[in-house]
Design a protein around this motif. Structure first.
Motif, PDB file in Angstrom:
ATOM      1  N   UNK A 175       2.468  49.782  51.593  1.00 15.11           N
ATOM      2  CA  UNK A 175       2.852  48.841  52.749  1.00 15.11           C
ATOM      3  C   UNK A 175       3.244  47.018  52.156  1.00 15.11           C
ATOM      4  N   UNK A 176       2.524  47.271  50.634  1.00 10.75           N
ATOM      5  CA  UNK A 176       3.555  45.778  50.377  1.00 10.75           C
ATOM      6  C   UNK A 176       4.159  45.864  49.360  1.00 10.75           C
ATOM      7  N   UNK A 177       4.900  46.291  48.818  1.00  9.97           N
ATOM      8  CA  UNK A 177       5.834  46.426  48.449  1.00  9.97           C
ATOM      9  C   UNK A 177       7.835  46.284  49.325  1.00  9.97           C
ATOM     10  N   UNK A 178       8.299  45.124  48.495  1.00  7.70           N
ATOM     11  CA  UNK A 178       9.492  44.388  49.188  1.00  7.70           C
ATOM     12  C   UNK A 178      10.972  44.701  48.021  1.00  7.70           C
ATOM     13  N   UNK A 179      10.633  45.821  47.806  1.00  7.42           N
ATOM     14  CA  UNK A 179      11.739  45.803  46.942  1.00  7.42           C
ATOM     15  C   UNK A 179      11.878  48.094  47.880  1.00  7.42           C
ATOM     16  N   UNK A 180      13.417  47.811  47.393  1.00  8.70           N
ATOM     17  CA  UNK A 180      14.154  49.581  48.255  1.00  8.70           C
ATOM     18  C   UNK A 180      14.063  50.243  46.878  1.00  8.70           C
ATOM     19  N   UNK A 181      13.995  51.038  47.073  1.00  7.30           N
ATOM     20  CA  UNK A 181      12.996  52.070  48.121  1.00  7.30           C
ATOM     21  C   UNK A 181      12.542  52.268  48.709  1.00  7.30           C
ATOM     22  N   UNK A 182      11.632  51.788  47.715  1.00  8.14           N
ATOM     23  CA  UNK A 182      10.400  51.838  47.992  1.00  8.14           C
ATOM     24  C   UNK A 182       9.649  51.377  48.769  1.00  8.14           C
ATOM     25  N   UNK A 183       9.551  50.579  49.392  1.00 14.37           N
ATOM     26  CA  UNK A 183       9.783  49.646  50.582  1.00 14.37           C
ATOM     27  C   UNK A 183       8.959  50.270  52.463  1.00 14.37           C
ATOM     28  N   UNK A 184      10.907  50.873  52.098  1.00 18.33           N
ATOM     29  CA  UNK A 184      11.067  51.754  53.062  1.00 18.33           C
ATOM     30  C   UNK A 184      10.662  53.423  53.384  1.00 18.33           C
ATOM     31  N   UNK A 185      10.473  53.912  51.744  1.00 18.66           N
ATOM     32  CA  UNK A 185       9.952  54.471  52.166  1.00 18.66           C
ATOM     33  C   UNK A 185       8.281  54.387  52.876  1.00 18.66           C
ATOM     34  N   UNK A 220       2.020  36.861  52.422  1.00 15.27           N
ATOM     35  CA  UNK A 220       2.841  36.884  52.595  1.00 15.27           C
ATOM     36  C   UNK A 220       4.020  37.142  53.362  1.00 15.27           C
ATOM     37  N   UNK A 221       4.506  36.116  54.630  1.00 17.87           N
ATOM     38  CA  UNK A 221       4.789  37.024  55.842  1.00 17.87           C
ATOM     39  C   UNK A 221       5.311  38.260  55.986  1.00 17.87           C
ATOM     40  N   UNK A 222       6.022  38.756  54.690  1.00 18.92           N
ATOM     41  CA  UNK A 222       7.272  40.590  55.128  1.00 18.92           C
ATOM     42  C   UNK A 222       6.316  40.969  54.918  1.00 18.92           C
ATOM     43  N   UNK A 223       4.796  40.733  54.307  1.00 15.03           N
ATOM     44  CA  UNK A 223       3.763  42.261  53.943  1.00 15.03           C
ATOM     45  C   UNK A 223       3.816  42.246  55.176  1.00 15.03           C
ATOM     46  N   UNK A 224       3.049  40.492  55.723  1.00 16.98           N
ATOM     47  CA  UNK A 224       1.775  40.847  57.764  1.00 16.98           C
ATOM     48  C   UNK A 224       2.265  41.275  58.066  1.00 16.98           C
ATOM     49  N   UNK A 225       3.419  41.142  58.527  1.00 18.19           N
ATOM     50  CA  UNK A 225       4.207  41.783  59.658  1.00 18.19           C
ATOM     51  C   UNK A 225       4.152  43.146  59.310  1.00 18.19           C
ATOM     52  N   UNK A 226       4.234  43.589  59.016  1.00 17.10           N
ATOM     53  CA  UNK A 226       5.069  44.881  58.138  1.00 17.10           C
ATOM     54  C   UNK A 226       3.373  45.617  58.113  1.00 17.10           C
ATOM     55  N   UNK A 227       2.187  44.932  57.892  1.00 16.67           N
ATOM     56  CA  UNK A 227       0.676  45.706  58.463  1.00 16.67           C
ATOM     57  C   UNK A 227       0.371  45.290  59.585  1.00 16.67           C
ATOM     58  N   UNK A 228       0.846  44.348  59.694  1.00 18.85           N
ATOM     59  CA  UNK A 228      -0.032  44.422  61.626  1.00 18.85           C
ATOM     60  C   UNK A 228       0.676  45.597  62.487  1.00 18.85           C
ATOM     61  N   UNK A 229       1.903  46.023  62.504  1.00 21.50           N
ATOM     62  CA  UNK A 229       3.090  46.584  62.837  1.00 21.50           C
ATOM     63  C   UNK A 229       2.554  48.128  62.431  1.00 21.50           C
ATOM     64  N   UNK A 230       1.998  48.516  61.980  1.00 19.44           N
ATOM     65  CA  UNK A 230       1.319  49.539  61.056  1.00 19.44           C
ATOM     66  C   UNK A 230      -0.231  49.181  61.826  1.00 19.44           C
ATOM     67  N   UNK A 231      -1.165  48.548  61.451  1.00 18.61           N
ATOM     68  CA  UNK A 231      -1.720  48.920  62.388  1.00 18.61           C
ATOM     69  C   UNK A 231      -2.138  48.900  64.079  1.00 18.61           C
ATOM     70  N   UNK A 232      -1.019  48.356  64.038  1.00 20.93           N
ATOM     71  CA  UNK A 232      -1.187  48.546  66.305  1.00 20.93           C
ATOM     72  C   UNK A 232      -1.084  50.160  66.100  1.00 20.93           C
TER      73      UNK A 232
END
Length: 322
Positions: A175-185, A220-232
């Motif tokens: 989830x802390x990946x920011x590079x494609x395609x790792x982040x999407x997968x 990092x904001x992009x990572x935190x936003x992604x993790x928060x949505x996953x936690x919900x």
């Protein structure tokens, strides 16, 4: 890929994040050579110790001749507005020296302000995740399906037959990946596993805490936003006729690892005045997203959830009607 408009005419698209450690599509990332620790504090500049805070000593600096005004310089007692371009009088080297000293002072002030707010500074996020290592090695049963308007994940095996104790922590670490395609997968793989195998997530909760904490510690904001949505999605994935609804309660003992970073960024709200935020549908406002996550924790965490949240996030107010 997002787009921004400047002055109503120029349209700029942000480039994808590319790490220098990433090789060509035919090479693997040299993960073993990366020595940087994700979320570490070693790279932050050390703040100098103020000895006058706990003693009568006072730190003084040696003044050079350039630190004093010379004849023919200065404004003669006249107050000149800052930024008017007339801070130093016209006249050769004196003007150049004054402007250099003014820029040096501004840089020093800016550097001091950055040091004072280290809690919000981004931490290192090197590309050494377990997800990247397993994906480049070909050990993950996923691939990108390009057969639609939006990319999807094509699973090579049935999700219900996967060993969640092995695969789910690997996807959470990505989830802390920011590079494609790792982040999407990694992100889409987590959502697919939570929706299809919700009854197999509860025993794996202890193994998910370290990947979640590592991702949040990058700040990092992009990572935190992604993790928060996953936690919900995580606390509500076992809600339903067949679910037990215990994941929210199972997360309560691990609030000490998850909530401290949320307490730091809970006031990060976008104040646009009378403007319109056209990006609300993406849900990227960090402060509001943190409040939504804490409310989901309280609603699904049982009777002990609020007191534990309040201990770590003092500004949080209960949303459960007693």
């Amino acid at each position: 890929m997002t787009a921004r408009t400047i002055n109503g005419s120029i349209k700029i698209r942000e480039k994808h994040k590319i790490f220098k450690e990433t090789g060509s599509p035919f090479d693997a990332t040299p993960i073993h050579s990366i020595k940087l620790r994700p979320g570490g504090h070693d790279t932050l500049p050390a703040k100098p110790i103020d000895v006058s805070a706990f003693s009568y000593s006072k730190r003084t600096a040696h003044q050079s001749p350039l630190s004093f005004l010379k004849r023919g310089t200065g404004n003669g007692g006249t107050v000149i507005p800052f930024g008017s371009g007339e801070e130093s009088p016209p006249g050769g080297a004196a003007k150049g020296g004054q402007s250099k000293r003014a820029s040096a002072r501004a840089a020093a002030v800016k550097k001091t302000k950055l040091r004072d707010f280290q809690a919000f500074a981004e931490r290192p996020n090197p590309p050494n995740t377990e997800f990247r290592r397993f994906y480049e090695r070909g050990d993950l049963p996923v691939q990108i399906d390009h057969g639609g308007v939006h990319n999807r994940i094509a699973w090579k095996v049935d999700i219900q037959k996967l060993d969640f104790h092995h695969y789910l922590p690997i996807f959470f670490d990505g989830l802390r990946e920011l590079e494609m395609p790792y982040a999407f997968l990694a992100e889409q793989g987590v959502y697919d596993m939570l929706s299809a195998g919700s009854n197999k997530v509860l025993p794996v909760i202890p193994q998910l805490i370290i990947p979640i904490k590592t991702a949040l510690n990058t700040r990092q904001k992009a990572v935190i936003v992604k993790v928060l949505k996953v936690l919900q999605s995580l606390v509500t994935c076992d809600q339903g006729p067949d679910g037990q609804g215990l994941i929210g309660q199972a997360l309560v003992p691990y609030y000490r690892q998850i909530l401290p970073v949320l307490n730091i960024f809970i006031r990060q709200n976008d104040n646009l005045g009378d403007g319109i935020d056209y990006g609300q549908q993406r849900r990227e406002n960090l402060g509001e997203l943190i409040m939504e996550t804490l409310e989901a924790f309280e609603v699904n965490g049982g009777e002990d959830a609020f007191i534990n949240i309040k201990y770590l996030v003092p500004v949080f107010q209960s949303v459960v009607v007693s």
